[in-house]
Design a protein around this motif. Structure first.
Motif, short mmCIF file in Angstrom:
data_model
loop_
_atom_site.label_atom_id
_atom_site.label_comp_id
_atom_site.label_asym_id
_atom_site.label_seq_id
_atom_site.Cartn_x
_atom_site.Cartn_y
_atom_site.Cartn_z
N ASP A 51 28.33 13.24 -16.98
CA ASP A 51 27.39 12.98 -18.08
C ASP A 51 27.14 11.49 -18.29
N GLU A 52 28.17 10.68 -18.01
CA GLU A 52 28.02 9.24 -18.26
C GLU A 52 26.88 8.65 -17.43
N GLY A 53 26.85 9.01 -16.15
CA GLY A 53 25.81 8.49 -15.27
C GLY A 53 25.82 6.97 -15.21
N GLY A 54 24.78 6.41 -14.61
CA GLY A 54 24.70 4.96 -14.50
C GLY A 54 25.54 4.43 -13.34
N TRP A 55 25.47 3.14 -13.13
CA TRP A 55 26.22 2.50 -12.05
C TRP A 55 26.45 1.04 -12.42
N GLY A 56 27.18 0.35 -11.58
CA GLY A 56 27.41 -1.06 -11.84
C GLY A 56 28.10 -1.73 -10.67
N LEU A 57 28.46 -2.98 -10.86
CA LEU A 57 29.25 -3.67 -9.85
C LEU A 57 30.08 -4.76 -10.52
N ASN A 58 31.21 -5.02 -9.88
CA ASN A 58 32.11 -6.07 -10.33
C ASN A 58 32.30 -7.05 -9.19
N GLY A 59 32.58 -8.30 -9.54
CA GLY A 59 32.86 -9.29 -8.51
C GLY A 59 33.22 -10.61 -9.15
N LYS A 60 33.61 -11.56 -8.32
CA LYS A 60 34.02 -12.87 -8.81
C LYS A 60 32.94 -13.89 -8.48
N LEU A 61 32.63 -14.70 -9.47
CA LEU A 61 31.67 -15.79 -9.28
C LEU A 61 32.34 -17.05 -9.78
N ALA A 62 32.52 -18.00 -8.88
CA ALA A 62 33.20 -19.26 -9.24
C ALA A 62 34.52 -18.97 -9.97
N ASP A 63 35.34 -18.09 -9.38
CA ASP A 63 36.67 -17.76 -9.91
C ASP A 63 36.68 -17.07 -11.27
N ARG A 64 35.55 -16.52 -11.67
CA ARG A 64 35.52 -15.76 -12.92
C ARG A 64 35.01 -14.35 -12.62
N TRP A 65 35.70 -13.35 -13.16
CA TRP A 65 35.23 -11.98 -12.95
C TRP A 65 33.95 -11.74 -13.73
N CYS A 66 33.03 -11.05 -13.12
CA CYS A 66 31.77 -10.67 -13.75
C CYS A 66 31.59 -9.18 -13.55
N SER A 67 30.96 -8.53 -14.52
CA SER A 67 30.64 -7.12 -14.34
C SER A 67 29.20 -6.88 -14.78
N PHE A 68 28.55 -6.02 -14.02
CA PHE A 68 27.17 -5.65 -14.32
C PHE A 68 27.13 -4.13 -14.38
N SER A 69 26.43 -3.59 -15.38
CA SER A 69 26.32 -2.14 -15.43
C SER A 69 24.95 -1.72 -15.96
N VAL A 70 24.54 -0.54 -15.50
CA VAL A 70 23.26 0.04 -15.91
C VAL A 70 23.56 1.38 -16.56
#
Length: 150
Positions: A51-70
């Motif tokens: 039911d949640e659906g959606g997607w995203g990605l995680n990764g490191k940019l300049a030694d900082r974790w970033c997360s993106f989700s839709v």
């Protein structure tokens, strides 16, 4: 072995709450996602099932974790030290939707997991999740090689 080579230290789960979301125009989030895709390290894409659906990605940019989700309605969230959110995709301009499509295509080349992924504010959990994914992939490849030899 892989575990020794990576040498990850198991820490307690962090008790950090996500930053308060800041409503921004889609172009802000799209620019951040574009940069993460272009320059990010240890990128891992995930899709939420059910039911949640959606997607995203995680990764490191300049030694900082970033997360993106839709989310299912197309609203996007990008988290680094702050959390930037957009309105639902119904209110996006066509140009913004086209840009998102391009970035989605770029992201589709990344390794994919269906395991739930933490937000960037839980950096240790992010690191552990990426490590666990790659360790499992390594084991799968090793088993496949052994089967080929039989």
């Amino acid at each position: 072995s892989m575990e020794e080579a990576v040498g990850i230290k198991e820490e307690d789960t962090e008790e950090t709450s996500p930053p308060d979301p800041i409503l921004v125009t889609p172009s802000v989030v799209l620019a951040k996602l574009g940069l993460l895709l272009k320059s990010g390290k240890t990128l891992l894409r995930y899709s939420r099932t059910g039911d949640e659906g959606g997607w995203g990605l995680n990764g490191k940019l300049a030694d900082r974790w970033c997360s993106f989700s839709v989310e299912v309605d197309g609203a996007c969230r990008f988290e680094d030290e702050s959390a930037f959110v957009t309105g639902s995709a119904q209110v996006w301009a066509n140009l913004e939707l086209e840009k998102l499509e391009m970035l989605i295509h770029e992201a589709s080349q990344l390794p994919l997991t269906t395991a739930p992924q933490p937000g960037a504010h839980r950096s240790r959990d992010c690191r552990r999740a990426v490590f666990n994914f790659h360790r499992a992939e390594y084991v799968k490849r090793k088993r496949a090689r052994l089967r080929q030899r039989q």
